[in-house]
Write a protein that holds these residues in place. Structure first.
Motif, PDB file in Angstrom:
ATOM      1  N   LYS A   1       0.853  -1.186   0.000  1.00 57.55           N
ATOM      2  CA  LYS A   1       0.000   0.000   0.000  1.00 57.55           C
ATOM      3  C   LYS A   1       0.895   1.243   0.000  1.00 57.55           C
ATOM      4  N   PRO A   2       0.646   2.185  -0.911  1.00 58.59           N
ATOM      5  CA  PRO A   2       1.508   3.378  -0.947  1.00 58.59           C
ATOM      6  C   PRO A   2       1.485   4.153   0.359  1.00 58.59           C
ATOM      7  N   GLU A   3       2.678   4.555   0.811  1.00 59.38           N
ATOM      8  CA  GLU A   3       2.812   5.424   1.987  1.00 59.38           C
ATOM      9  C   GLU A   3       3.324   6.765   1.496  1.00 59.38           C
ATOM     10  N   TYR A   4       2.558   7.814   1.740  1.00 59.77           N
ATOM     11  CA  TYR A   4       2.922   9.148   1.270  1.00 59.77           C
ATOM     12  C   TYR A   4       3.611   9.934   2.382  1.00 59.77           C
ATOM     13  N   PHE A   5       4.589  10.731   1.999  1.00 63.45           N
ATOM     14  CA  PHE A   5       5.303  11.571   2.962  1.00 63.45           C
ATOM     15  C   PHE A   5       5.387  12.992   2.425  1.00 63.45           C
ATOM     16  N   LEU A   6       4.979  13.955   3.250  1.00 61.87           N
ATOM     17  CA  LEU A   6       5.066  15.368   2.885  1.00 61.87           C
ATOM     18  C   LEU A   6       6.144  16.021   3.738  1.00 61.87           C
ATOM     19  N   LEU A   7       7.138  16.602   3.093  1.00 60.59           N
ATOM     20  CA  LEU A   7       8.204  17.295   3.823  1.00 60.59           C
ATOM     21  C   LEU A   7       7.726  18.676   4.277  1.00 60.59           C
ATOM     22  N   ARG A   8       7.023  19.383   3.390  1.00 62.73           N
ATOM     23  CA  ARG A   8       6.451  20.706   3.692  1.00 62.73           C
ATOM     24  C   ARG A   8       4.977  20.667   3.285  1.00 62.73           C
ATOM     25  N   PRO A   9       4.101  20.133   4.157  1.00 63.11           N
ATOM     26  CA  PRO A   9       2.710  19.881   3.776  1.00 63.11           C
ATOM     27  C   PRO A   9       1.989  21.068   3.138  1.00 63.11           C
ATOM     28  N   GLU A  10       2.153  22.268   3.689  1.00 56.66           N
ATOM     29  CA  GLU A  10       1.424  23.429   3.139  1.00 56.66           C
ATOM     30  C   GLU A  10       1.866  23.717   1.710  1.00 56.66           C
ATOM     31  N   VAL A  11       3.174  23.724   1.502  1.00 56.99           N
ATOM     32  CA  VAL A  11       3.724  24.024   0.177  1.00 56.99           C
ATOM     33  C   VAL A  11       3.315  22.941  -0.817  1.00 56.99           C
ATOM     34  N   GLU A  12       3.441  21.687  -0.397  1.00 56.00           N
ATOM     35  CA  GLU A  12       3.154  20.575  -1.303  1.00 56.00           C
ATOM     36  C   GLU A  12       1.679  20.512  -1.670  1.00 56.00           C
ATOM     37  N   LYS A  13       0.802  20.817  -0.701  1.00 57.28           N
ATOM     38  CA  LYS A  13      -0.633  20.847  -1.019  1.00 57.28           C
ATOM     39  C   LYS A  13      -0.938  21.988  -1.973  1.00 57.28           C
ATOM     40  N   ALA A  14      -0.278  23.139  -1.771  1.00 57.18           N
ATOM     41  CA  ALA A  14      -0.522  24.295  -2.640  1.00 57.18           C
ATOM     42  C   ALA A  14      -0.118  23.991  -4.086  1.00 57.18           C
ATOM     43  N   TYR A  15       1.012  23.295  -4.258  1.00 61.61           N
ATOM     44  CA  TYR A  15       1.479  22.973  -5.611  1.00 61.61           C
ATOM     45  C   TYR A  15       0.848  21.699  -6.154  1.00 61.61           C
ATOM     46  N   GLY A  16       0.335  20.856  -5.259  1.00 60.09           N
ATOM     47  CA  GLY A  16      -0.317  19.635  -5.712  1.00 60.09           C
ATOM     48  C   GLY A  16       0.616  18.461  -5.941  1.00 60.09           C
ATOM     49  N   TYR A  17       1.465  18.147  -4.966  1.00 57.21           N
ATOM     50  CA  TYR A  17       2.321  16.966  -5.067  1.00 57.21           C
ATOM     51  C   TYR A  17       2.661  16.457  -3.677  1.00 57.21           C
ATOM     52  N   SER A  18       3.099  15.198  -3.620  1.00 57.98           N
ATOM     53  CA  SER A  18       3.645  14.613  -2.397  1.00 57.98           C
ATOM     54  C   SER A  18       5.144  14.499  -2.592  1.00 57.98           C
ATOM     55  N   HIS A  19       5.932  14.768  -1.551  1.00 60.44           N
ATOM     56  CA  HIS A  19       7.382  14.755  -1.754  1.00 60.44           C
ATOM     57  C   HIS A  19       7.928  13.355  -1.956  1.00 60.44           C
ATOM     58  N   ALA A  20       7.255  12.357  -1.360  1.00 62.03           N
ATOM     59  CA  ALA A  20       7.745  10.996  -1.544  1.00 62.03           C
ATOM     60  C   ALA A  20       6.606  10.011  -1.371  1.00 62.03           C
ATOM     61  N   VAL A  21       6.736   8.889  -2.062  1.00 55.85           N
ATOM     62  CA  VAL A  21       5.790   7.794  -1.882  1.00 55.85           C
ATOM     63  C   VAL A  21       6.569   6.490  -1.878  1.00 55.85           C
ATOM     64  N   LYS A  22       6.243   5.653  -0.894  1.00 55.07           N
ATOM     65  CA  LYS A  22       6.914   4.361  -0.747  1.00 55.07           C
ATOM     66  C   LYS A  22       5.905   3.268  -1.062  1.00 55.07           C
ATOM     67  N   ILE A  23       6.291   2.361  -1.950  1.00 56.64           N
ATOM     68  CA  ILE A  23       5.471   1.191  -2.260  1.00 56.64           C
ATOM     69  C   ILE A  23       6.380  -0.020  -2.114  1.00 56.64           C
ATOM     70  N   GLY A  24       6.125  -0.825  -1.109  1.00 57.12           N
ATOM     71  CA  GLY A  24       7.001  -1.967  -0.849  1.00 57.12           C
ATOM     72  C   GLY A  24       8.403  -1.475  -0.528  1.00 57.12           C
ATOM     73  N   ASN A  25       9.399  -1.958  -1.270  1.00 58.73           N
ATOM     74  CA  ASN A  25      10.789  -1.549  -1.043  1.00 58.73           C
ATOM     75  C   ASN A  25      11.207  -0.363  -1.910  1.00 58.73           C
TER      76      ASN A  25
END
Length: 137
Positions: A10-34
């Motif tokens: 299951k994808p795990e999303y990580f936001l380094l700067r949540p406000e900035v990333e939500k404003a631009y529309g991206y997640s800084h990282a996503v982990k799927i398995g390894n």
């Protein structure tokens, strides 16, 4: 039957700067398995303002500092990076400072692509670095 890997895929999303990333529309990282895919890091502060304006070398160092924070979040180091793509608005200047990468990748370099681009998300940005990571257990 072996242990189910369903949950680990299951994808795990990580936001380094949540406000900035939500404003631009991206997640800084996503982990799927390894596998971890990391969005391009740029030189910005926590409000999303460009930093080290006009200084490509410092912008590059700031990118790696953010990438290091993301890697640490997942318990990884730069040794786990398998692909690194660099986008720069000034390839000649990047090439002058690319040797700094030997301080980042002390054991081996990942695969990667270096691309000269016309512009990045903000006009002050001169470099953006994205990564793919493979985390062994």
């Amino acid at each position: 039957m072996g242990k189910s890997t369903h949950n680990s895929e299951k994808p795990e999303y990580f936001l380094l700067r949540p406000e900035v990333e939500k404003a631009y529309g991206y997640s800084h990282a996503v982990k799927i398995g390894n596998h971890i895919k990391i969005s391009g890091a740029v030189s910005m502060d926590d409000e999303g303002n460009p930093t080290a304006v006009g200084d490509l070398e410092q912008q590059m160092k700031n990118c790696y500092a953010d990438l290091d924070k993301i890697l640490k979040h997942y318990g990884c180091t730069f040794d786990d990076v398998v692909k690194e793509d660099v986008f720069t608005t000034n390839m000649a200047l990047f090439l002058e400072h690319a040797g700094y990468r030997a301080e980042i990748y002390k054991n081996h370099f990942p695969t990667g692509t270096w691309l000269g681009v016309k512009e990045l998300a903000l006009p002050e940005l001169m470099i953006e670095i994205e990564m793919e990571v493979y985390k062994t257990n």
